[in-house]
Structure formats: structure tokens, C-alpha cells
Design an enzyme around this catalytic site. Structure first.
Site, mmCIF file in Angstrom:
data_model
loop_
_atom_site.group_PDB
_atom_site.id
_atom_site.type_symbol
_atom_site.label_atom_id
_atom_site.label_comp_id
_atom_site.label_asym_id
_atom_site.label_seq_id
_atom_site.Cartn_x
_atom_site.Cartn_y
_atom_site.Cartn_z
ATOM 1 N N LYS A 253 0.659 -1.301 -0.027
ATOM 2 C CA LYS A 253 -0.139 -0.074 -0.013
ATOM 3 C C LYS A 253 0.921 1.310 0.013
ATOM 4 C CE LYS A 253 -4.240 -1.464 2.253
ATOM 5 N NZ LYS A 253 -4.240 -2.228 3.386
ATOM 6 N N ARG A 254 1.997 1.142 0.808
ATOM 7 C CA ARG A 254 2.872 2.253 0.495
ATOM 8 C C ARG A 254 3.087 2.877 -0.800
ATOM 9 N NH1 ARG A 254 8.112 1.892 1.028
ATOM 10 N NH2 ARG A 254 7.641 -0.312 0.980
#
Ligand code: GLU
Length: 497
Positions: A253-254
Site C-alpha cells: 500500500k505504501r
């Protein structure tokens, strides 16, 4: 021989870039070989599996344009296609293995195994089951179970020597069997372990090629041992490299959206995501990167899949999406842009015929500026929002030049006398102003752009003017100001500051 491949997700979460790419490579291979693509749901992890996840992953696969010939919803000759409904198949094969002495009951408690594991790790060894229960006979085991003891079932393996196989992506891989040990095939709760269920299913479903992520490489020797014990011929294996972000760490998700449904919400076209995913570890022979599904089916080559890490590049996705958007018919683009424009409260829930025609023209002008459909409101803001007080400093400064002051005053005066304003009137007025002030070029046009848009750059005025003039008459939930209204707002702002 008909090619039969499968995508076997565990319904324990949303479908992400990594696993959907596995699904896609299986699908491409199946379609190219005119084979069969099977969807199998691996839901034996009862605690983590959920029906909603199965539903969402089916929706996501469909949205992306992947279809399957056999699966939980479509059926097929080798069903059921949910592992939780196949327990009797596993049980039947387990009984056979036990009878043949190829598997045995293991009564070791989890704490004992854990202790053994820690000890091995502490002395720098691979934690492998020591084989304490290997010599317990089937009769004795049955007695113990009847008296209430719980047992897992392990595969009896040679414990020495090597096992190897030829991976389509990675070449020959060899494994030391004394590092593998006797794997658990049935847990003490009676449910099959992944390495066991997967082999029974792939065999019974006549899977010819197992294409999956490289995180399963270390499971493959265990699975090969199960094939051997069951006397099933193993399939071919192809292990795909992991998907990484641009910084070479595992995609998460980063890096941005990773769940398929998020791309959908963001206005990425399924064909563009499909195209981008297909390039994760594979490239077409002529280097052309914008490809349709049909072209990909024709060109894809499993043998050419790279073993080095695949990088998921968000900029590339945007670029590919732009190319796919360009290829759509205007009508389709408009239909896809509308929900985002409605969401932004620019457009109403119900659109009249005229409003729809206006939107089509707007989309035509703005489509080239967007990477994804969710960008439309931001691009259309110049039409729906007019904010002199929100002008950037540099832009504001430009209103103070000698030419700008003259040009704006004259323009305001002249536009107030026009009944039906449009681009032709704009052109005529501009010509007059040029003659009256001898301001020309940028000195003439830039102040006019700023007066009408409160921005230093953007849509060409020959596109912009007709859109706002007409849009102002259409009663949108966020009203569009026409040019005269914009000029008068701007003058009020200038007079205040
Ligand atoms: N259920 C497994 C997973 O989602 C499937 C692995 C396989 O393809 O064998 O990782």
C-alpha cells in the site's frame, strides 16, 4: 493434450496486483493454447476465509475481463471447485496413503514441535520434523485415536537424497530432501494442509501447468513428494517472480493502490490494468507496449517470462491507461466520466439530453488531459469553479501590467454590450482591443485568459468559451459562470485588492 491451468486463490482478502497477475498469466496461457482455465477457491483456512472475499475476487476477475471455463459458479466436470466441499476426496486419498504406509499419524503436540523447531534454529539447522511418530503402526494409531488422542497425518518421505524438477521460468531446481522432512498433510483438526489439498486437486482436476508466484517454490518439493506417493504424474511448474514497487521492495500500500477494486474506483480501465499487468515480467517481442487482450493472447509466451523481479510502475499504468482511453469512442468515455462528475456535484443525478450533449463535448476537450477517469472533475474545475481570490500569486501579478489593466477594462466594457457572447465575438472584441491599445500577442491574450479562467494556463479559449457559455444555461447543480459573469467577478476582485 489439452492445456488445463488454474488460479487458486484463498478467499482471505482482496485481490491484489500480485495475485491477479498470476491469474492473468494463467488465463493468457490457457486462451493462447486453447486450453481450459479453472478457478478453484482454496478455503480450507476456515478462520481466515470469508464468502465476501470469494465474491469480491470473482467480481474483480470479471471486471478485469478474465473468464473461467470451470469454477465454483460455473461448475464443470471436475468439481466441486471449493476446497471446503472436497473434504471427502482428500480423506479417500489419505486413507489410501495410510494403508500403504506412505503416511502416518503424528501425535506430537504443537509445543513439542515448536521446541524442536527452536532448537534446530538455535543451532543453525533447518527445522525439520525429527520423526518421533514414524514407527507408530496404523493399528496402534487407531487405538490411540479411539481413546481420544488427536493426531495430524504426515507424509513418510525418504529424508535423504534430492528431488528436482524443471521450472518453465527458472530452469532446473533441485532440493535436498533432508531439509524437507515429513510434511503434515492433514492437520489434527482433520483439514488438509495446503501442500496436500493442492496436489489432490491439481491431479483430480487434470491440471497440466501450475503457474503461480515464486513464494511457492519452497512448497514444490513437498508437493512433488505427494505426487509421488499418490502415483499421480506431476504437472509442469512455472514460478513467477514477485511484484515489486519502483524502489525494489515488495509492492504494498505504501506504493499506492494495490487492490484491484481500488484501480476500478480510481477510473482505471480494465483493459489498461490488464495490459499493464501482462507486462510484469514479460514483454512482447517487438517492444510495443500498448496492447489489447486479443493481441496479448496472441503474443504472450510463458517461456519468455523473466525470472527477475517485476516492477509495478504507477506512472506506466497511467500512461497505458491514457492510451487505452484515447481508443474509446466518445460515448463510452462520457459514460465513464459521468459518475465522477456527478460525485463531484458538478452534474445532476439525472441528465437531460442537452446536458448530456454538453458533457460529451466537455469530455472530448478534456480527455487528452486525464490519466484516469477520476481526474475529470479536477480538469473540469476550470469550467465549474471560478475563484479570483484563489489565484496563484504569479497569475495575480500579471493582472497589474500596463497592458493587462487596459485590456481588461476594455474587455469588460465591450462584453457588457454583447447579448450572445461566443468565440466569434471574443475574436472580434480582441481585434478591436488590439487596435485600440496596441497590446498584442501574450500581452493581449494572457490577461484575457486570466480574466476568464483565473488561471495562467489551461484549455484553449476557443474550446473554453463555448463550453462555459452553453454550460451556464444548463442549470447544473454547480452553476457554470458565463464569460460576462466571470469578468464582473474578476473586476470586483481587482477593485477590492
Ligand atoms: N491458495 C494458494 C495461494 O493463494 C494457491 C497456491 C498455488 O497456486 O498452488 O497462494
Amino acid at each position: 493434450m489439452t492445456v488445463r491451468v488454474r488460479f487458486a486463490p484463498s478467499p482471505t482478502g482482496l485481490l491484489h496486483v500480485g495475485n491477479v497477475r498470476t491469474a492473468l498469466f494463467n488465463w493468457l496461457f490457457a486462451r493462447q493454447k486453447e486450453g481450459v482455465f479453472v478457478l478453484r477457491i482454496e478455503d480450507t483456512d476456515v478462520e481466515r476465509s470469508a464468502a465476501e472475499y470469494e465474491k469480491s475476487l470473482i467480481d474483480d476477475l470479471r471486471w478485469l475481463g478474465l473468464d473461467w471455463d470451470e469454477g465454483p459458479d460455473t461448475g464443470g466436470n471436475f468439481g466441486p471447485y471449493r476446497q471446503s466441499q472436497r473434504l471427502d476426496f482428500y480423506e479417500r486419498h489419505t486413507q489410501k496413503l495410510l494403508k500403504e504406509g506412505k503416511a502416518y499419524h503424528c501425535f506430537c503436540l504443537p509445543e513439542e514441535i515448536e521446541k524442536e523447531r527452536k532448537k534446530a534454529i538455535a543451532s543453525g539447522k533447518m527445522p525439520v520434523y525429527g520423526g518421533k511418530c514414524r514407527s507408530i503402526s496404523l493399528e496402534e494409531a487407531r487405538r490411540k485415536i479411539n481413546s481420544g488422542d488427536q493426531a495430524a497425518i504426515r507424509l513418510r518421505t525418504p529424508g535423504k537424497g534430492t528431488i528436482s524438477y524443471d521450472d518453465i521460468v527458472r530452469g532446473t531446481l533441485r532440493f535436498d530432501l533432508n531439509l524437507v522432512g515429513d510434511p503434515v498433510i492433514v492437520r489434527s483438526n482433520g483439514l488438509p494442509a495446503y501442500n496436500y489439498a493442492v496436489v489432490v486437486d491439481d491431479s483430480l482436476m487434470k491440471i497440466t501447468h501450475v503457474i503461480r508466484g515464486e513464494d511457492h517454490i519452497s512448497n514444490t518439493p513437498r508437493q512433488l513428494l505427494v505426487y509421488e506417493a499418490l502415483s499421480f504424474p506431476p504437472p509442469r511448474f512455472a514460478h513467477l517472480s514477485m511484484v515489486m514497487g519502483k524502489d525494489n521492495t515488495r509492492l504494498s500500500k505504501r506504493h499506492g493502490a494495490t487492490a484491484v477494486d481500488q484501480f476500478e474506483k480510481d477510473g482505471v480501465l480494465p483493459s489498461a490494468l490488464f495490459n499493464t499487468l501482462s507486462l510484469l515480467g514479460w514483454a512482447p517481442p517487438d517492444g510495443q507496449e500498448v496492447l489489447t487482450k486479443d493481441e496479448l493472447v496472441r503474443l504472450f509466451d510463458l517461456k519468455k517470462v523473466s525470472r527477475s523481479a517485476a516492477i509495478f510502475d504507477y506512472d506506466k499504468l497511467s500512461w497505458i491507461n491514457r492510451q487505452h482511453i484515447k481508443k474509446l469512442a466518445l460515448r463510452q468515455k462520457t459514460e465513464l466520466a459521468y459518475p465522477y462528475m456527478r460525485e463531484a456535484k458538478f452534474l445532476p443525478e439525472k441528465m437531460s439530453e442537452t446536458q448530456w450533449r454538453w458533457l460529451e463535448r466537455m469530455v472530448e476537450e478534456l480527455a487528452e488531459r486525464v490519466d484516469r477517469f477520476s481526474d475529470f472533475p479536477q480538469e473540469a474545475a476550470v469550467l465549474f469553479e471560478f475563484s479570483p481570490s484563489g489565484m496563484e500569486k504569479d497569475v495575480k501579478k500579471e493582472l497589474k501590467t500596463e497592458c493587462a489593466v487596459k485590456v481588461i477594462r476594455l474587455f469588460a466594457e465591450k462584453i457588457s454590450r454583447v447579448r450572445e457572447f461566443g468565440y466569434d465575438k471574443f475574436a472580434a472584441i480582441t481585434q478591436e482591443i488590439r487596435e485600440e491599445t496596441s497590446c498584442k500577442g501574450k500581452d493581449l491574450y494572457h490577461p484575457l485568459r486570466i480574466v476568464l479562467t483565473a488561471k495562467g494556463s489551461g484549455l484553449d479559449l476557443d474550446k473554453f468559451i463555448p463550453l462555459v457559455e452553453e454550460g451556464a444555461k444548463l442549470g447544473f447543480p454547480t452553476s457554470v459562470l458565463n464569460c460576462a459573469q466571470r469578468v464582473s467577478e474578476m473586476l470586483k476582485f481587482i477593485d477590492r485588492t
